[in-house]
Design a protein around this motif. Structure first.
Motif, PDB file in Angstrom:
ATOM      1  N   LEU A  92     -29.034  10.290 -12.734  1.00 18.15           N
ATOM      2  CA  LEU A  92     -29.075   8.848 -12.907  1.00 18.15           C
ATOM      3  C   LEU A  92     -29.160   8.342 -14.012  1.00 18.15           C
ATOM      4  CD1 LEU A  92     -32.137   7.923  -9.883  1.00 18.15           C
ATOM      5  CD2 LEU A  92     -29.297   6.946 -10.444  1.00 18.15           C
ATOM      6  N   LYS A  93     -29.290   9.223 -15.151  1.00 18.90           N
ATOM      7  CA  LYS A  93     -28.563   8.962 -16.717  1.00 18.90           C
ATOM      8  C   LYS A  93     -28.305   9.123 -16.972  1.00 18.90           C
ATOM      9  CE  LYS A  93     -32.656  11.395 -18.654  1.00 18.90           C
ATOM     10  NZ  LYS A  93     -33.313  12.195 -20.163  1.00 18.90           N
ATOM     11  N   ALA A  94     -27.322  10.347 -16.332  1.00 16.85           N
ATOM     12  CA  ALA A  94     -25.512  10.671 -16.347  1.00 16.85           C
ATOM     13  C   ALA A  94     -25.282   9.511 -15.453  1.00 16.85           C
ATOM     14  CB  ALA A  94     -25.303  11.902 -15.477  1.00 16.85           C
ATOM     15  N   LEU A  95     -25.400   8.772 -14.020  1.00 18.21           N
ATOM     16  CA  LEU A  95     -25.209   8.060 -13.960  1.00 18.21           C
ATOM     17  C   LEU A  95     -24.825   6.440 -14.502  1.00 18.21           C
ATOM     18  CD1 LEU A  95     -23.374   7.909 -11.003  1.00 18.21           C
ATOM     19  CD2 LEU A  95     -25.351   7.005 -10.363  1.00 18.21           C
ATOM     20  N   SER A  96     -25.655   5.680 -14.907  1.00 25.43           N
ATOM     21  CA  SER A  96     -26.499   5.436 -16.927  1.00 25.43           C
ATOM     22  C   SER A  96     -24.408   5.180 -17.850  1.00 25.43           C
ATOM     23  CB  SER A  96     -27.964   4.912 -16.621  1.00 25.43           C
ATOM     24  OG  SER A  96     -27.842   5.525 -17.837  1.00 25.43           O
ATOM     25  N   LEU A  97     -24.379   5.954 -18.330  1.00 25.29           N
ATOM     26  CA  LEU A  97     -23.886   6.423 -19.413  1.00 25.29           C
ATOM     27  C   LEU A  97     -21.790   6.452 -18.516  1.00 25.29           C
ATOM     28  CD1 LEU A  97     -26.266   8.871 -21.203  1.00 25.29           C
ATOM     29  CD2 LEU A  97     -25.498   6.732 -22.111  1.00 25.29           C
ATOM     30  N   ASN A  98     -22.071   5.791 -17.845  1.00 24.38           N
ATOM     31  CA  ASN A  98     -20.158   6.077 -17.753  1.00 24.38           C
ATOM     32  C   ASN A  98     -20.202   7.556 -16.184  1.00 24.38           C
ATOM     33  OD1 ASN A  98     -19.181   3.845 -17.728  1.00 24.38           O
ATOM     34  ND2 ASN A  98     -18.607   4.134 -19.255  1.00 24.38           N
TER      35      ASN A  98
ATOM     36  N   ALA B 204     -40.839   9.591 -12.025  1.00 21.87           N
ATOM     37  CA  ALA B 204     -39.117   9.734 -13.273  1.00 21.87           C
ATOM     38  C   ALA B 204     -38.951   8.546 -13.511  1.00 21.87           C
ATOM     39  CB  ALA B 204     -38.841  10.401 -12.608  1.00 21.87           C
ATOM     40  N   VAL B 205     -38.757   8.156 -14.533  1.00 19.62           N
ATOM     41  CA  VAL B 205     -38.326   6.636 -14.962  1.00 19.62           C
ATOM     42  C   VAL B 205     -37.278   6.546 -16.019  1.00 19.62           C
ATOM     43  CG1 VAL B 205     -39.109   4.473 -16.828  1.00 19.62           C
ATOM     44  CG2 VAL B 205     -40.980   5.703 -15.483  1.00 19.62           C
ATOM     45  N   LEU B 206     -36.397   5.930 -15.792  1.00 23.18           N
ATOM     46  CA  LEU B 206     -34.890   5.473 -16.553  1.00 23.18           C
ATOM     47  C   LEU B 206     -34.984   4.616 -17.645  1.00 23.18           C
ATOM     48  CD1 LEU B 206     -32.315   6.690 -17.497  1.00 23.18           C
ATOM     49  CD2 LEU B 206     -31.631   5.987 -15.689  1.00 23.18           C
ATOM     50  N   CYS B 207     -34.482   3.556 -18.350  1.00 26.51           N
ATOM     51  CA  CYS B 207     -34.869   2.631 -18.613  1.00 26.51           C
ATOM     52  C   CYS B 207     -32.680   1.816 -18.781  1.00 26.51           C
ATOM     53  CB  CYS B 207     -35.057   2.442 -20.418  1.00 26.51           C
ATOM     54  SG  CYS B 207     -37.317   2.032 -20.568  1.00 26.51           S
ATOM     55  N   VAL B 208     -32.832   1.102 -18.311  1.00 28.05           N
ATOM     56  CA  VAL B 208     -31.174   0.684 -18.531  1.00 28.05           C
ATOM     57  C   VAL B 208     -31.201  -0.729 -19.046  1.00 28.05           C
ATOM     58  CG1 VAL B 208     -30.582   2.099 -15.671  1.00 28.05           C
ATOM     59  CG2 VAL B 208     -31.618  -0.289 -15.889  1.00 28.05           C
ATOM     60  N   ASN B 209     -29.951  -1.858 -19.246  1.00 30.26           N
ATOM     61  CA  ASN B 209     -30.047  -2.614 -20.109  1.00 30.26           C
ATOM     62  C   ASN B 209     -30.775  -3.775 -18.940  1.00 30.26           C
ATOM     63  OD1 ASN B 209     -27.468  -2.338 -18.058  1.00 30.26           O
ATOM     64  ND2 ASN B 209     -26.030  -1.993 -19.744  1.00 30.26           N
ATOM     65  N   SER B 210     -30.658  -4.319 -17.674  1.00 29.39           N
ATOM     66  CA  SER B 210     -31.090  -5.357 -16.742  1.00 29.39           C
ATOM     67  C   SER B 210     -32.198  -4.649 -15.493  1.00 29.39           C
ATOM     68  CB  SER B 210     -30.033  -6.079 -16.483  1.00 29.39           C
ATOM     69  OG  SER B 210     -29.328  -5.458 -16.157  1.00 29.39           O
ATOM     70  N   TRP B 211     -32.492  -5.299 -15.001  1.00 33.68           N
ATOM     71  CA  TRP B 211     -33.253  -5.315 -13.577  1.00 33.68           C
ATOM     72  C   TRP B 211     -31.990  -4.914 -12.599  1.00 33.68           C
ATOM     73  CZ3 TRP B 211     -32.105  -6.860  -8.767  1.00 33.68           C
ATOM     74  CH2 TRP B 211     -32.527  -6.757  -7.748  1.00 33.68           C
ATOM     75  N   THR B 212     -30.846  -6.095 -13.039  1.00 32.42           N
ATOM     76  CA  THR B 212     -29.955  -6.208 -12.386  1.00 32.42           C
ATOM     77  C   THR B 212     -28.234  -5.132 -11.962  1.00 32.42           C
ATOM     78  OG1 THR B 212     -29.973  -8.394 -12.262  1.00 32.42           O
ATOM     79  CG2 THR B 212     -27.632  -7.633 -11.556  1.00 32.42           C
ATOM     80  N   SER B 213     -28.261  -4.409 -13.338  1.00 38.47           N
ATOM     81  CA  SER B 213     -27.934  -3.383 -13.619  1.00 38.47           C
ATOM     82  C   SER B 213     -28.518  -2.204 -12.245  1.00 38.47           C
ATOM     83  CB  SER B 213     -27.234  -3.371 -14.833  1.00 38.47           C
ATOM     84  OG  SER B 213     -28.725  -2.706 -15.834  1.00 38.47           O
ATOM     85  N   GLY B 214     -29.932  -1.529 -13.053  1.00 36.11           N
ATOM     86  CA  GLY B 214     -30.589  -1.033 -12.846  1.00 36.11           C
ATOM     87  C   GLY B 214     -30.063  -0.381 -10.962  1.00 36.11           C
ATOM     88  N   ALA B 215     -30.212  -1.937 -10.640  1.00 33.85           N
ATOM     89  CA  ALA B 215     -30.736  -2.187  -8.728  1.00 33.85           C
ATOM     90  C   ALA B 215     -29.266  -1.823  -8.052  1.00 33.85           C
ATOM     91  CB  ALA B 215     -30.767  -3.164  -8.753  1.00 33.85           C
TER      92      ALA B 215
ATOM     93  N   GLY C 221     -20.127   7.095 -13.050  1.00 32.61           N
ATOM     94  CA  GLY C 221     -21.160   6.283 -12.908  1.00 32.61           C
ATOM     95  C   GLY C 221     -20.640   4.507 -13.586  1.00 32.61           C
ATOM     96  N   LEU C 222     -21.504   4.045 -13.606  1.00 31.36           N
ATOM     97  CA  LEU C 222     -21.638   2.349 -14.242  1.00 31.36           C
ATOM     98  C   LEU C 222     -21.581   2.305 -16.129  1.00 31.36           C
ATOM     99  CD1 LEU C 222     -24.160   0.788 -11.672  1.00 31.36           C
ATOM    100  CD2 LEU C 222     -21.446   0.549 -11.699  1.00 31.36           C
ATOM    101  N   LYS C 223     -22.293   1.930 -16.521  1.00 30.81           N
ATOM    102  CA  LYS C 223     -22.102   1.784 -17.986  1.00 30.81           C
ATOM    103  C   LYS C 223     -23.597   0.674 -18.836  1.00 30.81           C
ATOM    104  CE  LYS C 223     -21.557   3.492 -22.036  1.00 30.81           C
ATOM    105  NZ  LYS C 223     -22.897   2.289 -22.833  1.00 30.81           N
ATOM    106  N   VAL C 224     -24.598   1.038 -17.830  1.00 31.48           N
ATOM    107  CA  VAL C 224     -25.507   0.222 -18.101  1.00 31.48           C
ATOM    108  C   VAL C 224     -27.000   0.985 -19.144  1.00 31.48           C
ATOM    109  CG1 VAL C 224     -25.154  -0.957 -15.858  1.00 31.48           C
ATOM    110  CG2 VAL C 224     -26.301   1.374 -15.540  1.00 31.48           C
ATOM    111  N   ASN C 225     -26.944   2.325 -19.668  1.00 29.58           N
ATOM    112  CA  ASN C 225     -28.193   2.274 -20.115  1.00 29.58           C
ATOM    113  C   ASN C 225     -28.507   0.892 -21.746  1.00 29.58           C
ATOM    114  OD1 ASN C 225     -25.632   2.787 -21.648  1.00 29.58           O
ATOM    115  ND2 ASN C 225     -26.298   3.773 -23.106  1.00 29.58           N
ATOM    116  N   MET C 226     -30.102   1.582 -21.822  1.00 28.18           N
ATOM    117  CA  MET C 226     -31.001   1.024 -22.535  1.00 28.18           C
ATOM    118  C   MET C 226     -30.508   1.739 -24.247  1.00 28.18           C
ATOM    119  SD  MET C 226     -34.608  -0.416 -23.238  1.00 28.18           S
ATOM    120  CE  MET C 226     -34.445  -1.067 -21.829  1.00 28.18           C
ATOM    121  N   PRO C 227     -29.741   0.199 -25.014  1.00 24.91           N
ATOM    122  CA  PRO C 227     -30.005   0.455 -26.308  1.00 24.91           C
ATOM    123  C   PRO C 227     -31.202   1.515 -27.501  1.00 24.91           C
ATOM    124  CG  PRO C 227     -28.441  -1.175 -25.484  1.00 24.91           C
ATOM    125  CD  PRO C 227     -29.349  -1.023 -25.510  1.00 24.91           C
ATOM    126  N   ASP C 228     -31.415   1.736 -28.174  1.00 19.29           N
ATOM    127  CA  ASP C 228     -33.175   2.467 -28.762  1.00 19.29           C
ATOM    128  C   ASP C 228     -33.432   1.030 -29.308  1.00 19.29           C
ATOM    129  OD1 ASP C 228     -32.836   4.772 -28.211  1.00 19.29           O
ATOM    130  OD2 ASP C 228     -33.552   5.774 -29.883  1.00 19.29           O
TER     131      ASP C 228
END
Ligand SMILES: *Cc1c(COP(=O)(O)O)cnc(C)c1O
Length: 408
Positions: free
Chosen positions: A225-231, A49-60, A254-261
């Motif tokens: 986690l997808k939900a958690l990355s979207l608040n 499973a892979v989830l893209c986020v807006n940085s390494w830092t926010s993913g960690a 959650g946090l707001k750390v999703n990756m934009p297209d």
């Protein structure tokens, strides 16, 4: 000749993919392109499973939140890494416990054992320069009965895992292997960085790769986690945008750390050609440096490949035998004046203000200092020409001679 330290791949395919996002899809934030990039990374790393986020830092940070790491908890990290490895821990309210590294720049498992306490919730090993840590040892340590019996359960996911989480800082190591397994499959969770200076980039970005053991269901954790990355919202804006699908829930804090297209499209166009083109190109630059610098006894070469491990060839961490900071800095000055961009990876965290003020002291990490004081990172990126490489080599060798004759 002017050679920058780093240049991202921005070619026709990258521009076409981004233009497609801008002009054809009408969708800029997280949607089909982010999902496609995740698919490419999943295929490449053979991940569950892979989830893209807006940085390494926010993913960690997201994964520390997921595991319930917070105030009073401790997370073991190497003393030699980029500061984000510590800051993600501090920003969740926990304490980074720094330990010294081995001569190959990676965390020393012997020091991990000594640093474990009942407060230890996670270890963040760092694959420095793209060279994987000693994962057999690290995974063995967290599974030792003596270590497991110390582990204090404070959350549902901690109960399910029943031990310290191994959360790899794989910021550098997309494409590396360890005993034939790709980076991303070497620990419970790995986070890649897709920052502009990394092997594959989305401008800013990161990718979380799950490899959780039973009883975890990685697919199910990905949905959460997808939900958690979207608040904490259980539907993305893209999913809500489908007919009749407007209703949603906020299922957790959650946090707001999703990756934009828009960002994902850049990485997508690169990732499709990573194994066939971009990674082999980096490897051949490394090979050229190694072949040429091997001729000089003063050049200490970075670890890259052996029977067990192969790097992702992210950073060429050259070290100069017998040099101290002053001589290293003089070499960098000379190289810079000749137009070549070089860098130092990294100033040890315990030499930086925020960490010094919290009591971290470089005197406690002698190997880290020894690696840092004579380190110079050379350019490695796609599109470096043979002519540029030769110029870099010539300049570095000249700069060594210059310093040796002018500094006593
Ligand atoms: C780049 C880097 C990070 C941070 O990555 P971001 O995507 O910028 O958050 C973390 N750790 C290491 C070792 C890095 O080099």
């Amino acid at each position: 000749m002017k050679i920058p330290f780093c240049l991202p791949v921005i070619d026709k395919e990258v521009i076409d993919e981004m233009m497609d996002t801008l002009t054809n899809t009408g969708w800029l934030t997280t949607g089909p392109k982010a999902r496609a990039l995740e698919g490419e990374i999943r295929k490449f790393t053979n991940a569950e499973a892979v989830l893209c986020v807006n940085s390494w830092t926010s993913g960690a940070m997201l994964m520390l939140r997921w595991f319930g790491v917070g105030y009073g908890d401790e997370v073991i990290i190497p003393a030699y890494t980029y500061s984000a490895t510590a800051l993600c821990v501090m920003n969740m309210g926990a304490i980074p416990v720094m330990v010294d590294v081995k001569e190959d720049f990676t965390i020393d498992p012997a020091n991990i054992i000594k640093a474990i306490t009942p407060k230890t919730k996670a270890i963040i090993p760092v694959d420095m320069g793209g060279y994987p840590c000693d994962y057999d040892k690290i995974n063995e340590i967290v599974n030792l009965d003596t270590v497991k019996s110390l582990f204090r359960v404070d959350s549902e996911n901690q109960r399910k895992l029943g031990r310290i989480l191994v959360l790899s800082d794989a910021a550098h190591s997309l494409g590396a292997t360890y005993k034939g397994l790709p980076s991303g499959k070497l620990s419970d969770v790995s986070v890649f960085s897709l920052h502009s200076v990394k092997n594959i980039t989305t401008g800013e970005g990161g990718a979380i790769v799950l490899n959780l053991p039973v009883p975890f269901d990685n697919e199910k954790e990905l949905v959460f986690l997808k939900a958690l990355s979207l608040n904490g919202q259980n539907k993305s804006a893209f999913e809500k945008n489908q007919p009749g699908a407007w209703r949603y829930d906020i299922i957790d804090q959650g946090l707001k750390v999703n990756m934009p297209d828009l960002c994902a499209s850049v990485g997508l166009a690169q990732m499709r050609r990573y194994s066939s083109k971009f990674l082999p190109e980096r490897k051949s630059i490394f090979a050229h440096y190694i072949k040429e610098f091997s001729k000089y006894e003063w050049a200490i070469l970075p670890p890259a490949k052996n029977e067990k491990v192969e790097s992702s060839y992210h950073l060429f961490l050259l070290r100069i035998k017998g040099f101290d900071e002053e001589k290293r800095d003089a070499m960098i000055q000379y190289i810079g004046e000749k137009g070549v961009g070089v860098n130092v990876h990294y100033i040890p965290m315990s030499m930086l203000s925020v960490f010094k003020s919290r009591g971290y002291n470089i005197a406690n990490y002698p190997m880290t200092y020894q690696l840092y004081e004579n380190e110079i990172t050379l350019p490695v990126y796609n599109n470096l020409t043979k002519e540029q490489l030769d110029y870099i080599l010539k300049t570095v060798i000249e700069s060594y001679k210059y310093v040796i004759t002018n500094f006593k």
